[in-house]
Design a protein around this motif. Structure first.
Motif, PDB file in Angstrom:
ATOM      1  N   ILE A 156      11.709  24.565  12.426  1.00  0.00           N
ATOM      2  CA  ILE A 156      10.342  24.917  12.177  1.00  0.00           C
ATOM      3  C   ILE A 156      11.131  26.708  11.568  1.00  0.00           C
ATOM      4  O   ILE A 156      12.259  27.462  11.995  1.00  0.00           O
ATOM      5  CB  ILE A 156      10.030  25.691  13.803  1.00  0.00           C
ATOM      6  N   PRO A 157      10.677  26.682  10.730  1.00  0.00           N
ATOM      7  CA  PRO A 157      11.050  28.630  10.065  1.00  0.00           C
ATOM      8  C   PRO A 157      10.829  29.214  11.242  1.00  0.00           C
ATOM      9  O   PRO A 157       9.781  29.641  11.799  1.00  0.00           O
ATOM     10  CB  PRO A 157      10.339  29.019   8.637  1.00  0.00           C
ATOM     11  N   TRP A 191      14.371   5.158   8.576  1.00  0.00           N
ATOM     12  CA  TRP A 191      14.490   5.639  10.052  1.00  0.00           C
ATOM     13  C   TRP A 191      16.468   5.771  10.204  1.00  0.00           C
ATOM     14  O   TRP A 191      16.830   5.051   9.326  1.00  0.00           O
ATOM     15  CB  TRP A 191      14.467   4.740  10.946  1.00  0.00           C
ATOM     16  N   ILE A 212       0.859  -1.390  -0.251  1.00  0.00           N
ATOM     17  CA  ILE A 212      -0.002   0.367  -0.017  1.00  0.00           C
ATOM     18  C   ILE A 212       0.781   1.502   0.212  1.00  0.00           C
ATOM     19  O   ILE A 212       1.875   1.049   0.422  1.00  0.00           O
ATOM     20  CB  ILE A 212      -0.921  -0.460   1.146  1.00  0.00           C
ATOM     21  N   MET A 239       6.363  31.042  15.735  1.00  0.00           N
ATOM     22  CA  MET A 239       4.712  31.231  16.264  1.00  0.00           C
ATOM     23  C   MET A 239       4.395  31.936  16.963  1.00  0.00           C
ATOM     24  O   MET A 239       4.407  31.777  18.523  1.00  0.00           O
ATOM     25  CB  MET A 239       5.070  29.843  16.496  1.00  0.00           C
ATOM     26  N   ARG A 297       6.888   5.127   3.786  1.00  0.00           N
ATOM     27  CA  ARG A 297       7.497   5.141   4.718  1.00  0.00           C
ATOM     28  C   ARG A 297       8.953   6.114   4.662  1.00  0.00           C
ATOM     29  O   ARG A 297      10.049   5.302   3.790  1.00  0.00           O
ATOM     30  CB  ARG A 297       7.301   4.137   5.999  1.00  0.00           C
ATOM     31  N   LYS A 324      13.065  26.071   7.473  1.00  0.00           N
ATOM     32  CA  LYS A 324      13.257  24.726   8.311  1.00  0.00           C
ATOM     33  C   LYS A 324      13.814  24.081   7.659  1.00  0.00           C
ATOM     34  O   LYS A 324      14.551  23.959   6.342  1.00  0.00           O
ATOM     35  CB  LYS A 324      11.413  23.515   8.038  1.00  0.00           C
ATOM     36  N   LYS A 327       1.513   3.837   1.361  1.00  0.00           N
ATOM     37  CA  LYS A 327       1.439   4.625   3.115  1.00  0.00           C
ATOM     38  C   LYS A 327       2.690   3.783   3.152  1.00  0.00           C
ATOM     39  O   LYS A 327       4.107   4.380   3.899  1.00  0.00           O
ATOM     40  CB  LYS A 327       0.742   4.449   3.967  1.00  0.00           C
ATOM     41  N   TYR A 328       2.527   2.012   3.480  1.00  0.00           N
ATOM     42  CA  TYR A 328       3.765   1.319   3.121  1.00  0.00           C
ATOM     43  C   TYR A 328       4.978   1.852   2.418  1.00  0.00           C
ATOM     44  O   TYR A 328       5.842   1.758   2.821  1.00  0.00           O
ATOM     45  CB  TYR A 328       3.479   0.150   3.184  1.00  0.00           C
TER      46      TYR A 328
END
Lengths: 114, 515
Positions: A47-48, A35, A26, A74, A32, A101, A28-29
């Protein structure tokens, strides 16, 4: 029915407990994330934002938890702390810089203590 | 005023309220391929069954010149009606009126119809099409959302709750659908997210379209937030009607039975579905269709976590919840998403008195760093929890592989399945022959002159001795080893025998499932 689909579907395989099973992967698999071991001595922007005060310069000794710089993002002044003990190898940004980022901020030469 | 005049006055008032947001707003809505709120309700409910309430409700906001604005029905339509004669309560947000924004009275109308659904113990359908909180009404619109979430939670497991996303549903508003049992989305029309593309761009500098961020496909395939995906609003309404026909009105009833119908065995021949090699895939939905009435199967979350199949069918006229490993995708393994998907469905079926039929064929859990780090332990535990907790009739059939933790999780005898059947092709073992042989005979294999030959020999030995249903049957973990062709007959009988099942769960306020 399944029989007909086999002709058009690109089958692949997955291995569970040393046995290979013919199947369809699938999306999504397949997408992935692989790692990778995190290198704690390289600090990048999560984060920018804009670089505020920088507390350290090249050659400074730093220890875990020590304040390195402020990243304003933020509407928050985020304290960026050292996560390893060592010496500052290079500071890649200066106060007032706008960073994106993942942009490299500081490199630390890690001191391995035993 | 005479009676006639009063009647004319009512008609005039109704006409004004029924105009919604006016011609321009209505045209805009229609040009986007969308129906307007009242049309949606009429398309979904039985003809002439819709009865609208609170048509004359108006907002009472004063700030920001709101007191000068008339918003017909305050942007939401509520009422009752029937689907195939089954009673439902319904609300539909009207995007043409102030963008369907949720103000205090708008929320009051929704919570009123929710309370009504709870008192009458009938399903609730909510059609969401709203720009979000009505900013002019400030904290009152937040209060409105909170009141809705509270009722969604109180109603959970008491009456079925259906959410239909037919437009934007953003920010806090997304949590009402997320608390309900089934979420319907339509391609290019539904949009759901907590923070929109604009905020993401400002904060993170990342550019993404609404469709890519939270469109129908994303929620149907990636997030698992949606349960049903349709190409058009009309198709979506057909799906809702079908779902309503399968589920009971509330948790004290059973689903209304249909007339028994034989499966279409010519099309779904149980003997032809299964490949002889246990490592070859097949579509388990063909097996489900081969055993249930009229081979009619309503799949839930068809596009998400495809390695497990869940959905509704009927056996002997009675609604059944099917859960089945799907060897066609990812070899049918259990993983984070498939565990989540199965567990929630099992709990729905249990809450609404729908017997569970489980088809088992899986090599185990999906190996991977990403899986471990994503919490496959706590997500996998949900399946164990849901099956163990469920006290509706539970029938399990092991068709091929049932190895290790996967065997236990898939409604085994040990989680108190009422009946466990296995085909002669079933392999119930602590792990697959390859893995087991490599561990048990590690020394012999290593020391052999030809390790590969020895390995193959040991695998073969293990297979012959353990890769069958008879070891488990010898302990009584399997009730009967049956021929594939007998499956429907055994299911019908075991479901009939389970009609009066009374299993009392321990008294508790509620369990603490590993959410």
């Amino acid at each position: 029915m399944a029989r007909k689909k086999e002709e058009v579907i690109p089958f692949s395989s997955i291995t569970v407990d040393d046995a290979q099973y013919k199947t369809i992967l699938i999306k999504k698999y397949e997408n992935r994330k692989k790692w990778t071991k995190k290198d704690e001595s390289i600090l990048s922007a999560i984060i920018p934002g804009t670089i505020g005060k920088i507390y350290v310069s090249e050659g400074d000794d730093v220890s875990v938890g020590q304040k390195l710089l402020v990243l304003e993002a933020m509407k928050m002044l985020n304290q960026i702390l050292a996560s390893v003990n060592g010496k500052i190898k290079k500071v890649h940004v200066k106060e007032g810089d706008r960073v994106t980022k993942e942009q490299l901020l500081i490199e630390i030469e890690e001191k391995i203590t035993k | 005023m005479s009676l006639k005049q009063k009647s004319l006055d009512l008609k005039k008032r109704m006409r004004e309220a029924l105009e919604g947001g006016g011609t321009q707003a209505i045209e805009k809505q229609k040009s986007g391929g969308k129906l307007i709120a009242r049309e949606r309700i009429l398309a979904l409910l039985d003809p002439k069954s819709f009865h609208e309430y609170d048509l004359f409700v108006e907002h009472a906001a004063k700030d920001f010149d709101m007191d000068k604005k008339y918003l017909p029905g305050d942007g939401v339509i509520t009422g009752t009606g029937t689907i195939f004669g089954y009673p439902v309560c319904i609300f539909a947000q009207d995007f043409t009126v102030a963008g369907g924004s949720l103000g205090y009275m708008h929320a009051k109308k929704i919570t009123k119809i929710m309370d009504h659904a709870m008192r009458m113990q009938v399903p609730l359908i909510g059609i969401n099409d709203s720009g979000g909180a009505r900013i002019q009404e400030g904290v009152n619109s937040l209060a409105g959302y909170g009141e809705i979430f509270y009722r969604n939670t109180q109603a959970s497991g008491v009456i079925p709750q259906i959410s239909v996303i037919l437009g934007p549903c953003a920010g806090g508003a997304v949590y009402s659908p997320a608390l309900t049992d089934f979420v319907f989305v339509v391609d290019k029309i539904s949009k759901m997210f907590i923070t929109g593309p604009e905020v993401i761009k400002t904060v993170l500098g990342e550019e993404i379209s609404m469709e890519e961020l939270g469109g129908a496909k994303i929620h149907a395939e990636i997030t698992g937030n949606a349960h049903f995906y349709a190409e058009s609003e009309q198709e979506c309404f057909e799906q809702i009607k079908k779902l309503v026909s399968y589920i009971p009105w509330n948790n004290t009833r059973k689903a209304v039975p249909f007339l028994k119908k034989e499966p279409k065995t010519k099309q779904y021949n149980i003997d032809k579905i299964f490949p002889s090699n246990p490592k070859e895939p097949y579509d388990v939905r063909d097996l489900i269709r081969a055993v249930n009435d009229d081979s009619d199967f309503l799949e839930v979350q068809e596009r998400w976590a495809r390695n497990i199949v869940i959905g509704f069918g009927r056996i002997n006229g009675e609604t059944i919840g099917f859960v089945a490993n799907q060897p066609l995708y990812l070899a049918g393994v259990l993983d984070v998403d498939s565990s989540d998907k199965a567990a929630r469905f099992i709990r729905f079926c249990d809450a609404f008195n729908i017997p569970l039929v489980t088809f088992v064929d899986l090599p185990g859990y999906l190996p991977g760093i990403d899986q471990e780090h994503a919490g496959v332990i706590r997500h996998g535990a949900k399946v164990l929890y849901a099956y163990s907790e469920a006290n509706v009739p539970k029938i399990t059939l092991i068709t091929r592989k049932a190895y290790g933790g996967g065997y236990i999780a898939m409604c085994s005898r040990h989680l108190k399945a009422d009946f466990v059947f296995a085909w002669p092709t079933a392999e119930i073992a602590v792990m697959g022959p390859e893995g087991a042989a490599n561990i048990i005979f590690r020394k012999e294999i290593m020391e052999a002159e030809d390790p590969e030959k020895m390995r193959q020999q040991k695998i073969k030995e293990y297979k012959e001795k353990f890769a069958n249903p008879y070891v488990a049957a010898a302990y009584g973990y399997i009730d009967a080893v049956i021929e594939p062709i007998e499956t429907r007959e055994f299911l019908i009988h075991s479901l009939e025998i389970s009609q009066g099942k009374a299993e009392i769960s321990p008294k508790k306020k509620h369990g603490i499932p590993p959410f």
